[in-house]
Design a protein around this motif. Sequence first.
Motif, PDB file in Angstrom:
ATOM      1  N   ASN A  35       0.814  -1.211   0.000  1.00 20.72           N
ATOM      2  CA  ASN A  35       0.000   0.000   0.000  1.00 20.72           C
ATOM      3  C   ASN A  35       0.849   1.262   0.000  1.00 20.72           C
ATOM      4  OD1 ASN A  35      -2.453  -1.356  -0.041  1.00 20.72           O
ATOM      5  ND2 ASN A  35      -2.529  -1.537   2.186  1.00 20.72           N
ATOM      6  N   GLU A  36       2.100   1.175   0.426  1.00 21.35           N
ATOM      7  CA  GLU A  36       2.986   2.338   0.453  1.00 21.35           C
ATOM      8  C   GLU A  36       3.806   2.488  -0.821  1.00 21.35           C
ATOM      9  OE1 GLU A  36       5.287   1.882   4.006  1.00 21.35           O
ATOM     10  OE2 GLU A  36       3.590   2.365   5.309  1.00 21.35           O
ATOM     11  N   MET A  37       3.571   1.649  -1.835  1.00 25.66           N
ATOM     12  CA  MET A  37       4.306   1.755  -3.103  1.00 25.66           C
ATOM     13  C   MET A  37       3.995   3.086  -3.768  1.00 25.66           C
ATOM     14  SD  MET A  37       4.249  -1.837  -5.171  1.00 25.66           S
ATOM     15  CE  MET A  37       2.504  -2.054  -5.039  1.00 25.66           C
ATOM     16  N   GLN A  38       5.014   3.694  -4.354  1.00 29.85           N
ATOM     17  CA  GLN A  38       4.872   4.959  -5.071  1.00 29.85           C
ATOM     18  C   GLN A  38       5.419   4.784  -6.485  1.00 29.85           C
ATOM     19  OE1 GLN A  38       3.448   7.760  -3.826  1.00 29.85           O
ATOM     20  NE2 GLN A  38       2.973   6.573  -1.992  1.00 29.85           N
ATOM     21  N   PRO A  39       4.879   5.524  -7.455  1.00 29.31           N
ATOM     22  CA  PRO A  39       5.455   5.475  -8.805  1.00 29.31           C
ATOM     23  C   PRO A  39       6.925   5.881  -8.788  1.00 29.31           C
ATOM     24  CG  PRO A  39       3.308   6.521  -8.850  1.00 29.31           C
ATOM     25  CD  PRO A  39       3.666   6.325  -7.398  1.00 29.31           C
ATOM     26  N   THR A  41       9.392   3.732  -7.866  1.00 32.31           N
ATOM     27  CA  THR A  41      10.177   2.841  -7.020  1.00 32.31           C
ATOM     28  C   THR A  41      10.419   1.513  -7.720  1.00 32.31           C
ATOM     29  OG1 THR A  41       8.192   2.017  -5.917  1.00 32.31           O
ATOM     30  CG2 THR A  41       9.335   3.851  -4.870  1.00 32.31           C
ATOM     31  N   LYS A  54       4.998   2.270 -12.279  1.00 36.90           N
ATOM     32  CA  LYS A  54       4.556   3.430 -13.047  1.00 36.90           C
ATOM     33  C   LYS A  54       3.267   4.002 -12.480  1.00 36.90           C
ATOM     34  CE  LYS A  54       7.710   4.077 -15.977  1.00 36.90           C
ATOM     35  NZ  LYS A  54       8.482   5.298 -15.894  1.00 36.90           N
ATOM     36  N   GLU A  55       2.291   3.141 -12.158  1.00 34.75           N
ATOM     37  CA  GLU A  55       1.010   3.573 -11.607  1.00 34.75           C
ATOM     38  C   GLU A  55       0.571   2.575 -10.544  1.00 34.75           C
ATOM     39  OE1 GLU A  55      -1.889   3.868 -14.710  1.00 34.75           O
ATOM     40  OE2 GLU A  55      -0.687   5.257 -15.894  1.00 34.75           O
ATOM     41  N   VAL A  56      -0.094   3.083  -9.510  1.00 29.18           N
ATOM     42  CA  VAL A  56      -0.624   2.229  -8.457  1.00 29.18           C
ATOM     43  C   VAL A  56      -2.133   2.429  -8.419  1.00 29.18           C
ATOM     44  CG1 VAL A  56      -0.585   1.692  -6.000  1.00 29.18           C
ATOM     45  CG2 VAL A  56       1.499   2.463  -7.117  1.00 29.18           C
ATOM     46  N   LYS A  75      -1.529  -6.410  -7.091  1.00 34.52           N
ATOM     47  CA  LYS A  75      -0.698  -5.913  -5.994  1.00 34.52           C
ATOM     48  C   LYS A  75      -0.114  -7.066  -5.188  1.00 34.52           C
ATOM     49  CE  LYS A  75      -2.046  -1.294  -4.624  1.00 34.52           C
ATOM     50  NZ  LYS A  75      -2.657  -0.494  -3.554  1.00 34.52           N
TER      51      LYS A  75
END
Length: 156
Positions: A35-39, A41, A54-56, A75
């Motif tokens: 849930n903490e993934m950011q584009p 990374t 690229k997108e979450v 995910k």
Amino acid sequence: MNIVTLLPFIVLIGAMFLMTRSAKKKQQAAAQMRNEMQPGTGVRTIGGMYATVKEVHDDTVLLEVAPGVHAVYAKNAIGAVLDDAEYNRIVHGEEAAAELDADTPVVPDDASSLTGPDDAPADDAPRIDLGKKPEADEPAADVEPKDKKSDEGDAK
């Protein structure tokens, strides 16, 4: 009933409780990480593929698996979110990661880009005689062309 007969069951139930609790903690930590993934990374999928986020979205993630190549993953398929240094070390290798951080000049693969127009030989430069005789445009008159059929007939 005797307490000795109940003791193995009590130990078994306690061990199951501890294992279940530890598994739930691991699942919660993995869900929080996803849930903490950011584009931007770097991630590793559970299949072992390294990619850039690229997108979450709610249940899916758009990953760039190669420059210009995108794929949609669930995910739950993300096994680990990596920091930038570790992602570069794994994907580009230790030497390449060190070079990305260093201010060293990049050496090209071939030497053609190292030579400039000043290094090109001049057209009026003297030619070196290598002992070769220039070939004539027409074949010499004293040499007859060989006929394959006559050579094969002679060999028989």
